[in-house]
Design a protein around this motif. Structure first.
Motif, PDB file in Angstrom:
ATOM      1  N   VAL A 197      59.848  51.951  51.630  1.00 17.23           N
ATOM      2  CA  VAL A 197      60.967  51.173  51.117  1.00 17.23           C
ATOM      3  C   VAL A 197      62.251  51.755  51.704  1.00 17.23           C
ATOM      4  CG1 VAL A 197      59.840  50.411  48.985  1.00 17.23           C
ATOM      5  CG2 VAL A 197      60.985  52.636  49.045  1.00 17.23           C
ATOM      6  N   PRO A 198      63.342  50.980  51.754  1.00 11.70           N
ATOM      7  CA  PRO A 198      64.527  51.437  52.492  1.00 11.70           C
ATOM      8  C   PRO A 198      65.117  52.753  52.021  1.00 11.70           C
ATOM      9  CG  PRO A 198      64.669  49.079  52.089  1.00 11.70           C
ATOM     10  CD  PRO A 198      63.477  49.569  51.322  1.00 11.70           C
ATOM     11  N   HIS A 199      65.180  52.987  50.705  1.00  4.05           N
ATOM     12  CA  HIS A 199      65.885  54.172  50.229  1.00  4.05           C
ATOM     13  C   HIS A 199      65.127  55.480  50.490  1.00  4.05           C
ATOM     14  CE1 HIS A 199      63.566  52.615  46.745  1.00  4.05           C
ATOM     15  NE2 HIS A 199      63.347  53.889  46.491  1.00  4.05           N
ATOM     16  N   LYS A 200      63.889  55.392  50.966  1.00  5.91           N
ATOM     17  CA  LYS A 200      63.177  56.612  51.368  1.00  5.91           C
ATOM     18  C   LYS A 200      63.643  57.108  52.744  1.00  5.91           C
ATOM     19  CE  LYS A 200      60.490  56.658  47.707  1.00  5.91           C
ATOM     20  NZ  LYS A 200      60.516  57.731  46.691  1.00  5.91           N
ATOM     21  N   GLN A 201      64.379  56.265  53.486  1.00  4.36           N
ATOM     22  CA  GLN A 201      65.014  56.647  54.753  1.00  4.36           C
ATOM     23  C   GLN A 201      64.022  57.255  55.749  1.00  4.36           C
ATOM     24  OE1 GLN A 201      69.620  57.469  53.557  1.00  4.36           O
ATOM     25  NE2 GLN A 201      68.286  59.257  53.376  1.00  4.36           N
ATOM     26  N   ILE A 202      62.863  56.644  55.853  1.00  3.81           N
ATOM     27  CA  ILE A 202      61.826  57.185  56.737  1.00  3.81           C
ATOM     28  C   ILE A 202      62.251  57.115  58.201  1.00  3.81           C
ATOM     29  CG2 ILE A 202      59.405  56.873  57.448  1.00  3.81           C
ATOM     30  CD1 ILE A 202      58.937  55.916  54.518  1.00  3.81           C
ATOM     31  N   GLU A 203      63.224  56.252  58.497  1.00  4.79           N
ATOM     32  CA  GLU A 203      63.770  56.210  59.853  1.00  4.79           C
ATOM     33  C   GLU A 203      64.313  57.578  60.276  1.00  4.79           C
ATOM     34  OE1 GLU A 203      64.526  52.096  58.012  1.00  4.79           O
ATOM     35  OE2 GLU A 203      64.512  54.190  57.364  1.00  4.79           O
ATOM     36  N   HIS A 204      64.757  58.374  59.328  1.00  2.00           N
ATOM     37  CA  HIS A 204      65.259  59.715  59.659  1.00  2.00           C
ATOM     38  C   HIS A 204      64.151  60.583  60.246  1.00  2.00           C
ATOM     39  CE1 HIS A 204      69.111  59.711  56.975  1.00  2.00           C
ATOM     40  NE2 HIS A 204      68.890  58.522  57.518  1.00  2.00           N
ATOM     41  N   PRO A 270      62.972  62.503  53.583  1.00  2.00           N
ATOM     42  CA  PRO A 270      64.390  62.161  53.781  1.00  2.00           C
ATOM     43  C   PRO A 270      64.946  61.174  52.768  1.00  2.00           C
ATOM     44  CG  PRO A 270      63.010  60.996  55.365  1.00  2.00           C
ATOM     45  CD  PRO A 270      62.080  61.809  54.520  1.00  2.00           C
ATOM     46  N   SER A 271      64.297  61.042  51.607  1.00  2.00           N
ATOM     47  CA  SER A 271      64.709  60.083  50.589  1.00  2.00           C
ATOM     48  C   SER A 271      66.136  60.337  50.107  1.00  2.00           C
ATOM     49  CB  SER A 271      63.749  60.162  49.401  1.00  2.00           C
ATOM     50  OG  SER A 271      64.173  59.326  48.356  1.00  2.00           O
ATOM     51  N   VAL A 272      66.816  59.250  49.743  1.00  2.00           N
ATOM     52  CA  VAL A 272      68.190  59.365  49.254  1.00  2.00           C
ATOM     53  C   VAL A 272      68.235  59.838  47.801  1.00  2.00           C
ATOM     54  CG1 VAL A 272      68.381  56.964  48.456  1.00  2.00           C
ATOM     55  CG2 VAL A 272      70.420  58.179  49.215  1.00  2.00           C
ATOM     56  N   LYS A 273      67.160  59.602  47.031  1.00  2.00           N
ATOM     57  CA  LYS A 273      67.159  59.996  45.623  1.00  2.00           C
ATOM     58  C   LYS A 273      65.730  60.128  45.124  1.00  2.00           C
ATOM     59  CE  LYS A 273      69.685  60.813  41.901  1.00  2.00           C
ATOM     60  NZ  LYS A 273      70.711  61.871  41.871  1.00  2.00           N
ATOM     61  N   GLY A 287      49.109  73.320  50.938  1.00  2.00           N
ATOM     62  CA  GLY A 287      49.667  74.389  51.761  1.00  2.00           C
ATOM     63  C   GLY A 287      50.665  73.939  52.794  1.00  2.00           C
ATOM     64  N   THR A 288      51.302  72.787  52.571  1.00  2.00           N
ATOM     65  CA  THR A 288      52.274  72.263  53.528  1.00  2.00           C
ATOM     66  C   THR A 288      53.672  72.302  52.923  1.00  2.00           C
ATOM     67  OG1 THR A 288      50.608  70.796  54.490  1.00  2.00           O
ATOM     68  CG2 THR A 288      52.913  70.273  54.942  1.00  2.00           C
ATOM     69  N   PRO A 289      54.584  73.065  53.515  1.00  3.27           N
ATOM     70  CA  PRO A 289      55.960  73.108  53.001  1.00  3.27           C
ATOM     71  C   PRO A 289      56.708  71.826  53.344  1.00  3.27           C
ATOM     72  CG  PRO A 289      55.808  74.407  55.004  1.00  3.27           C
ATOM     73  CD  PRO A 289      54.404  73.945  54.691  1.00  3.27           C
ATOM     74  N   SER A 290      57.725  71.510  52.545  1.00  8.28           N
ATOM     75  CA  SER A 290      58.486  70.278  52.730  1.00  8.28           C
ATOM     76  C   SER A 290      59.937  70.574  53.066  1.00  8.28           C
ATOM     77  CB  SER A 290      58.437  69.419  51.455  1.00  8.28           C
ATOM     78  OG  SER A 290      57.131  68.965  51.184  1.00  8.28           O
ATOM     79  N   VAL A 291      60.563  69.608  53.746  1.00  8.65           N
ATOM     80  CA  VAL A 291      61.990  69.642  54.040  1.00  8.65           C
ATOM     81  C   VAL A 291      62.589  68.369  53.448  1.00  8.65           C
ATOM     82  CG1 VAL A 291      63.774  69.741  55.826  1.00  8.65           C
ATOM     83  CG2 VAL A 291      61.573  70.909  56.189  1.00  8.65           C
ATOM     84  N   ALA A 292      63.625  68.523  52.622  1.00 12.97           N
ATOM     85  CA  ALA A 292      64.218  67.365  51.936  1.00 12.97           C
ATOM     86  C   ALA A 292      65.728  67.537  51.846  1.00 12.97           C
ATOM     87  CB  ALA A 292      63.616  67.210  50.538  1.00 12.97           C
ATOM     88  N   TYR A 293      66.402  66.439  51.534  1.00 15.35           N
ATOM     89  CA  TYR A 293      67.854  66.467  51.373  1.00 15.35           C
ATOM     90  C   TYR A 293      68.220  66.998  49.993  1.00 15.35           C
ATOM     91  CZ  TYR A 293      68.329  63.643  55.605  1.00 15.35           C
ATOM     92  OH  TYR A 293      68.295  63.187  56.904  1.00 15.35           O
ATOM     93  N   ALA A 294      69.053  68.034  49.956  1.00 12.48           N
ATOM     94  CA  ALA A 294      69.466  68.623  48.688  1.00 12.48           C
ATOM     95  C   ALA A 294      70.160  67.604  47.796  1.00 12.48           C
ATOM     96  CB  ALA A 294      70.378  69.819  48.942  1.00 12.48           C
ATOM     97  N   GLY A 295      70.853  66.640  48.391  1.00  8.76           N
ATOM     98  CA  GLY A 295      71.563  65.640  47.612  1.00  8.76           C
ATOM     99  C   GLY A 295      70.668  64.641  46.912  1.00  8.76           C
ATOM    100  N   ALA A 296      69.353  64.704  47.159  1.00 13.30           N
ATOM    101  CA  ALA A 296      68.433  63.744  46.546  1.00 13.30           C
ATOM    102  C   ALA A 296      68.138  64.053  45.083  1.00 13.30           C
ATOM    103  CB  ALA A 296      67.134  63.673  47.338  1.00 13.30           C
ATOM    104  N   GLY A 297      68.641  65.180  44.575  1.00 12.34           N
ATOM    105  CA  GLY A 297      68.509  65.435  43.140  1.00 12.34           C
ATOM    106  C   GLY A 297      67.322  66.280  42.773  1.00 12.34           C
ATOM    107  N   GLY A 298      66.258  65.638  42.256  1.00 15.47           N
ATOM    108  CA  GLY A 298      65.114  66.364  41.735  1.00 15.47           C
ATOM    109  C   GLY A 298      64.384  67.225  42.743  1.00 15.47           C
TER     110      GLY A 298
END
Length: 370
Positions: A197-204, A270-273, A287-298
């Motif tokens: 869905v768009p707000h997951k920003q998978i294009e990033h 890369p989700s927005v929220k 056993g896979t670490p993740s990278v995410a946007y700090a501004g996404a909240g939870g």
């Protein structure tokens, strides 16, 4: 107790995601603890109107929007048969306080300010955000709220929900991490586990792959999940020049999901929220670490920055951090082990026990009259 869960989707719905997993997992655990649980949700192609799954009775009525009036009508008709209602406010509320004075709990995974703007950029989004930000806090005043992270609790408080009314109930996991994590791919792979869905920003994630392609020539991206934005994402991958480096797997079994995220070196979110982001702990369990946007909240709670994964501020930093992790096997192994340890501490049983306390308090003095 006799518990009614009102949610516009269930996990078999084509748009079902982490929120629906949470609702059904808690419902299943409540049923195991002796409560009568009914989940009311929308119909979708191929679905049955009535079904029982894991001790939970499913009743499917209406569609994407009509499920809301159908839900209220069902609740009014069964008002003497229900002790407590969990009203899942996924952007829009069922408005159960209109037909019940007491015995109502609102469940909010996260607020949808950004999603309303992204998916409905016109008047529809403005109306939706008005309902969520202005109507919901007033309609559910004095009712208890459940949410899945401190970040979401703060967002609810900012809308006017009294902090004392909010209980944080963290996500669990359906199964404990395996004794040994899956073998990693011999060549570098990153994964995205998400609804499309768009707000997951998978294009990033496509941009990350494109910008690292020259430095990491064998880099490949696995997109695990499906959704109504899939065709646009397939086109976007081609437009970014990485169509041959991306595999869209669609909906897969839990075992296949674990295999795909387990062999990945890094999971990108890369989700927005996000309220919590179950995908992060599901990947961590393998056993896979993740990278995410700090501004996404939870995600600031489902990732312990620098320990179980990394939090970044923008796309440039996501590219840089992914580059560093792909080049540092020791850091990946260390973070992966910590992510597995964290995932092992999260269970749906513990989640349901905490939710049950709130439901018992709300349902103990329930008055079903409007």
């Amino acid at each position: 107790m006799r518990v009614a869960l009102l949610s516009w989707r269930d996990t078999t719905h084509p748009d079902g995601g982490g929120s629906e997993v949470f609702v059904e997992a808690v419902g299943r655990e409540l049923a195991r603890r002796g409560h009568e649980v009914t989940l009311l949700c929308a119909r979708h192609p191929g679905s049955a109107g009535r079904e029982e799954r894991d001790g939970v009775r499913l009743r499917r009525l209406g569609g994407r929007l009509t499920v809301y009036p159908w839900g209220l009508a069902w609740l009014l008709r069964h008002r003497r048969d229900v002790d407590v209602v969990v009203d899942v406010v996924n952007g829009l509320p069922f408005a159960s306080p209109l037909v019940r004075r007491r015995g109502v709990v609102a469940l909010v995974h996260h607020v949808h300010a950004a999603q309303w703007r992204i998916i409905y950029p016109g008047w529809g989004g403005r109306v939706g955000w008005f309902v969520e930000s202005r109507v919901v806090p007033r309609l559910y005043r004095s009712r208890p709220f459940l949410t899945v992270s401190d970040a979401s609790a703060r967002d609810l408080a900012a809308l006017g929900v009294p902090p004392t009314s909010i209980t944080v109930v963290r996500n669990g996991l359906s199964s404990a991490p395996p004794e040994q994590p899956p073998a990693k791919s011999p060549t570098p792979r990153v994964a995205v586990l998400s609804r499309l869905v768009p707000h997951k920003q998978i294009e990033h994630a496509f941009t990350v792959v494109r910008r690292l392609a020259d430095e990491v020539p064998d880099l490949h991206l696995d997109v695990v999940g499906d959704g109504w934005w899939r065709d646009e994402l397939v086109a976007a991958a081609g437009a970014a020049g990485v169509g041959d480096r991306v595999t869209f797997h669609g909906h897969v079994s839990d075992a296949r999901r674990d295999e795909l995220v387990g062999r990945a070196w890094v999971m990108l979110m890369p989700s927005v929220k996000e309220g919590w982001c179950l995908a992060i702990t599901e990947s961590g369990a393998q056993g896979t670490p993740s990278v995410a946007y700090a501004g996404a909240g939870g995600v600031t709670e489902s990732i312990h920055d620098g320990t179980t994964g990394r939090l970044v501020e923008d796309l440039d930093e996501m590219v840089a951090v992914t580059r560093d992790l792909l080049a540092d096997a020791d850091a990946r192994r260390r973070m992966g082990a910590a992510a597995r340890e964290m995932a092992a501490s999260l269970t749906w049983e513990a989640c349901a026990v905490r939710a049950e306390q709130v439901l018992l308090a709300a349902g103990g003095a329930a008055d079903q009259s409007p």
